[in-house]
Design a protein around this motif. Sequence first.
Motif, short mmCIF file in Angstrom:
data_model
loop_
_atom_site.label_atom_id
_atom_site.label_comp_id
_atom_site.label_asym_id
_atom_site.label_seq_id
_atom_site.Cartn_x
_atom_site.Cartn_y
_atom_site.Cartn_z
N LEU A 69 0.09 -2.64 -4.45
CA LEU A 69 0.49 -2.81 -6.05
C LEU A 69 2.00 -3.20 -5.98
O LEU A 69 2.78 -2.95 -4.96
N TYR A 70 2.21 -3.49 -7.13
CA TYR A 70 3.93 -3.90 -7.33
C TYR A 70 3.99 -3.90 -8.74
O TYR A 70 3.07 -3.64 -9.61
N GLY A 71 5.51 -3.72 -9.33
CA GLY A 71 5.74 -3.56 -10.67
C GLY A 71 5.18 -2.39 -11.36
O GLY A 71 5.50 -1.30 -10.67
N GLY A 72 4.65 -2.34 -12.45
CA GLY A 72 4.39 -1.11 -13.30
C GLY A 72 3.42 -0.39 -12.50
O GLY A 72 3.29 0.84 -12.69
N THR A 99 0.74 -1.33 0.03
CA THR A 99 -0.04 -0.04 -0.10
C THR A 99 0.89 1.18 0.12
O THR A 99 2.04 1.12 0.26
N LEU A 100 0.30 2.31 -0.22
CA LEU A 100 1.14 3.64 -0.22
C LEU A 100 1.59 3.91 1.24
O LEU A 100 2.94 4.43 1.19
N ASP A 101 0.92 3.52 2.33
CA ASP A 101 1.52 3.94 3.42
C ASP A 101 2.83 2.78 3.76
O ASP A 101 3.87 3.30 4.45
N GLN A 102 2.55 1.46 3.36
CA GLN A 102 3.63 0.82 3.47
C GLN A 102 4.89 1.19 2.65
O GLN A 102 6.05 1.00 3.06
N GLU A 103 4.74 1.58 1.58
CA GLU A 103 5.82 2.27 0.58
C GLU A 103 6.41 3.36 1.26
O GLU A 103 7.84 3.11 1.17
N THR A 104 5.68 4.09 1.67
CA THR A 104 6.35 5.53 2.32
C THR A 104 7.02 5.13 3.60
O THR A 104 8.16 5.95 3.91
N THR A 105 6.47 4.19 4.39
CA THR A 105 7.40 3.81 5.40
C THR A 105 8.72 3.24 5.17
O THR A 105 9.65 3.28 5.92
N ALA A 106 8.85 2.42 4.28
CA ALA A 106 9.97 1.87 3.68
C ALA A 106 10.96 2.72 3.15
O ALA A 106 12.09 2.57 3.00
N ASP A 163 15.85 13.51 -5.37
CA ASP A 163 16.70 12.39 -4.81
C ASP A 163 15.67 11.51 -4.05
O ASP A 163 15.92 10.04 -4.02
N SER A 164 14.60 12.20 -3.40
CA SER A 164 13.62 11.08 -3.01
C SER A 164 12.84 10.20 -3.77
O SER A 164 12.60 8.96 -3.63
N LEU A 165 12.76 10.91 -5.14
CA LEU A 165 12.20 10.04 -6.14
C LEU A 165 13.15 8.93 -6.46
O LEU A 165 12.55 7.68 -6.75
N ARG A 166 14.49 9.18 -6.55
CA ARG A 166 15.19 8.01 -6.76
C ARG A 166 15.31 6.87 -5.92
O ARG A 166 15.15 5.72 -6.23
N ILE A 167 14.93 7.17 -4.50
CA ILE A 167 15.20 6.21 -3.49
C ILE A 167 13.72 5.45 -3.68
O ILE A 167 13.61 4.16 -3.59
N ARG A 168 12.67 6.24 -4.02
CA ARG A 168 11.48 5.15 -4.01
C ARG A 168 11.39 4.53 -5.30
O ARG A 168 10.97 3.42 -5.30
N MET A 169 11.97 4.94 -6.56
CA MET A 169 12.02 4.18 -7.58
C MET A 169 12.87 2.79 -7.50
O MET A 169 12.49 1.71 -8.06
N ALA A 170 14.07 3.07 -6.78
CA ALA A 170 15.03 1.77 -6.56
C ALA A 170 14.14 1.11 -5.55
O ALA A 170 14.40 -0.18 -5.81
N HIS A 171 13.52 1.48 -4.80
CA HIS A 171 12.90 0.31 -3.73
C HIS A 171 11.83 -0.33 -4.51
O HIS A 171 11.73 -1.49 -4.36
N THR A 172 11.05 0.30 -5.45
CA THR A 172 10.01 -0.33 -6.03
C THR A 172 10.59 -1.61 -7.19
O THR A 172 10.21 -2.71 -7.22
N ARG A 179 12.28 -4.77 -5.61
CA ARG A 179 11.39 -5.74 -5.10
C ARG A 179 10.80 -6.41 -6.34
O ARG A 179 9.98 -7.75 -5.98
N LEU A 180 11.09 -6.30 -7.48
CA LEU A 180 10.45 -7.27 -8.76
C LEU A 180 11.24 -8.50 -8.87
O LEU A 180 10.86 -9.45 -9.47
N CYS A 181 12.67 -8.71 -8.19
CA CYS A 181 13.38 -9.79 -8.62
C CYS A 181 12.47 -10.91 -7.76
O CYS A 181 12.55 -12.08 -8.44
N PRO A 182 12.25 -10.99 -6.44
CA PRO A 182 11.43 -12.30 -5.93
C PRO A 182 10.12 -12.27 -6.47
O PRO A 182 9.63 -13.52 -6.56
N ILE A 183 9.48 -11.28 -6.95
CA ILE A 183 8.15 -11.46 -7.73
C ILE A 183 8.40 -12.21 -8.79
O ILE A 183 7.44 -13.17 -9.34
#
Length: 766
Positions: free
Chosen positions: A399-402, A358-365, A465-474, A477-481
Amino acid sequence: KTRRPIALRMQYNPQCEHPKCFLQCEDGVERPKSLSEIQEYIEAENVRLERDPVRCFDAREINIRMEYKYCPNMILIDTPGLISAPKIPRGRNGATGAVSMQQRALLKSAREAERLVVNKMKCPDYIILCVEDTMDWKHGATREIVQKADPDLSRTVIINTKLDTKVPQFGTPADLCDFLRAEVIDGLSPHKLGGPFFSTVPSGRVGRPADIKDGSFDDFLFEDDEDFVSACVDSEESDRAVVTQRIKNLKFRTGDKQPPISATKTMLPRVGLSRLRGFLERRVDECYRRNVAKIVPMLQAEHEACKRRLEQCEQELDAISIDRLKQGADAFCDEFCAALKETIQGSVIAPPSVYGETLDQETTAAGSFQDINGCPMSVTDRTWSRLVATEVGNQSHRLYGGAQYHRIMREFNLATRCLRLPTISEDEIANAAGMGDTHDGVNFLRAACIISLEKARCSFDPLLDSLRIRMAHTMSRLCPIAEYMLNQRKDRAANSYASISTFGGYSNGSNSKVSDITQNAQFLQLVRTIFDKFVNECSEQTMIRCHDDLTALTRFVTWDMHERSSGALKRALPDQSDIVEIYQVAVKHAEADKEETSMEEGREKVRPLTKPKPEGLQPVSEISGNVDRDYKNLLQLMEEAACSRNAGRTNMLVGGLVQHIVSQWRETFARSVTTKFNCYFLLPFVEEFHKYLRRELQKVYAGEGEALGDVFDLTAARRSLQQRRQDLTNECAANIKLQEKFDMVSKMMRDEQEKGPDDSSPRQRN
């Protein structure tokens, strides 16, 4: 008063004349325990949680297994009791009054207990026993909480306790009959599983030898378990006798054409624990019969799939080699990249409940765009939440991926629009005005530009820089998926004859098999390392390109590329309505100078020979609308009188120009960053990662980086295949035993059905 759920797993064992109990300890190992020892463990856990400063309850279950001759195969879960916390009164203005520490603790405990109980009840396979203590069926606090997990009560059996204290409170038999019939419950929850049943449980504890210190039973009402069971039977008989005595003369009709029915025949089947036990046993028996009919075909299908996996494992073991492992690695790369592309373009194979965020989980991480240091928002927290819900969307969706990537981009564009315009102090404007090399007038455009450049760099860099961190985090996560999707497809291929030749089992069009590399932990770790490296490289390349655009954007202010005239100034200024007040300050001073000059000329009454040059501002001709006139005068003011100094005019004009420049830059910045991330961060995972992965694997094959023997260790691979073959063999044998067991049970049930309901008697089934 338990503070942890107690899961009692009952197992039918015809050899156990007395119950044998086993307790699962903290290390996960079951150990035989007596009832006294189990009671001591539960009480110790209650004391520990009472003293815990962080939580009052623990969601982990206390697992107890009991083998007994007179019990069915089922699991009972006793949840902690709900707490009725007093409501805090509110004042006239809506604010809560003074809350004591005890009230806060009680409210916290009540919420924690309710959350734990509701989460336990959400399992769709559970039958819920709702123990209610009420005399008015319109109000049921426990029933309201149960409906949070089971809204229509289709899995719930309602039980009303303390019947012995409620019966004397009804004045007439009709009132008692209405209470026992509970027509309100039938109307509110017509799909409930059963009930309500009415029971009375004797109060008091059972004495244990370990609890008796001085040889007296003064603190214990019952000497042993048999004494407590006898008291329950006596209470049930007493309740049934009292109810029969009160409503023996009462009759009612179930329909207009139906004869009257005695109330005792309708009400007594609901009174007593034995009636509740019989109802639950019938429900469990029906569920058991339905499941047996489904389990046997499922076991047969699983056995066939297991046999095919065993045959495939034996073939791989017979033909294992380095070349086959390399072929398996290449096939894995193709399938992994295809799965990765599918996650970006959209897929539902991986369960969102496990891999989605969720968006809350994503922003927390990975952090939120709202809480970036140096990038304050122009909206409040409540407004930001509302805008995220309306303009970003999918806030609570996993959500995950695209899909997750697109949500981040929408939130980034929203954050760019909501950036607070820079606050400029008078000191900054005064210092930016500076001193020219040829005159002492204020260069408004230069002052506005240098302030805008500095303010933009300070706000855009942290957001990027915050956008870079969010995109790298997303993307990381695609490898285990993708690995999960490959395993799912592999399992489906193993369970299907039709798809066994289309997934990884055969190489391109030939019948030569390739080795299954998914069991090689070293190779999977190598792929994860390569994927993480690719994510970092794409992130760095994208940031370099974004910083180039940001530098070009904030290094030089371009007013107009096509025309250098007074129109350029008009396009550079803010809207008319926002800049009028700046003009009014400037023109007011000019008009004052003009009036003073006219008065001096009147006193002198001397007509000059030549027309003097006007000292004040000459307004343009009258045009439609005062706003347009003021705006045109402001343009003329800027172009004709830019060299004069006035503190108020300078501050307002430079401030307006800076905010206008930065606001225009925000839109350009958002569009540019979105384009760069789409082209240089997202698309490489679809178009270039396959080549990148193959190139890195070729380095491993050539001896660079990871050693080939570490990744493709034949000894380890052969050992893994042998262990897998042994596991599959054991699984096939266990499956055969289960089939034989359930075939026997199915035959027993068919024999009972042939005998008929009159000849069959309840029996325990294994």
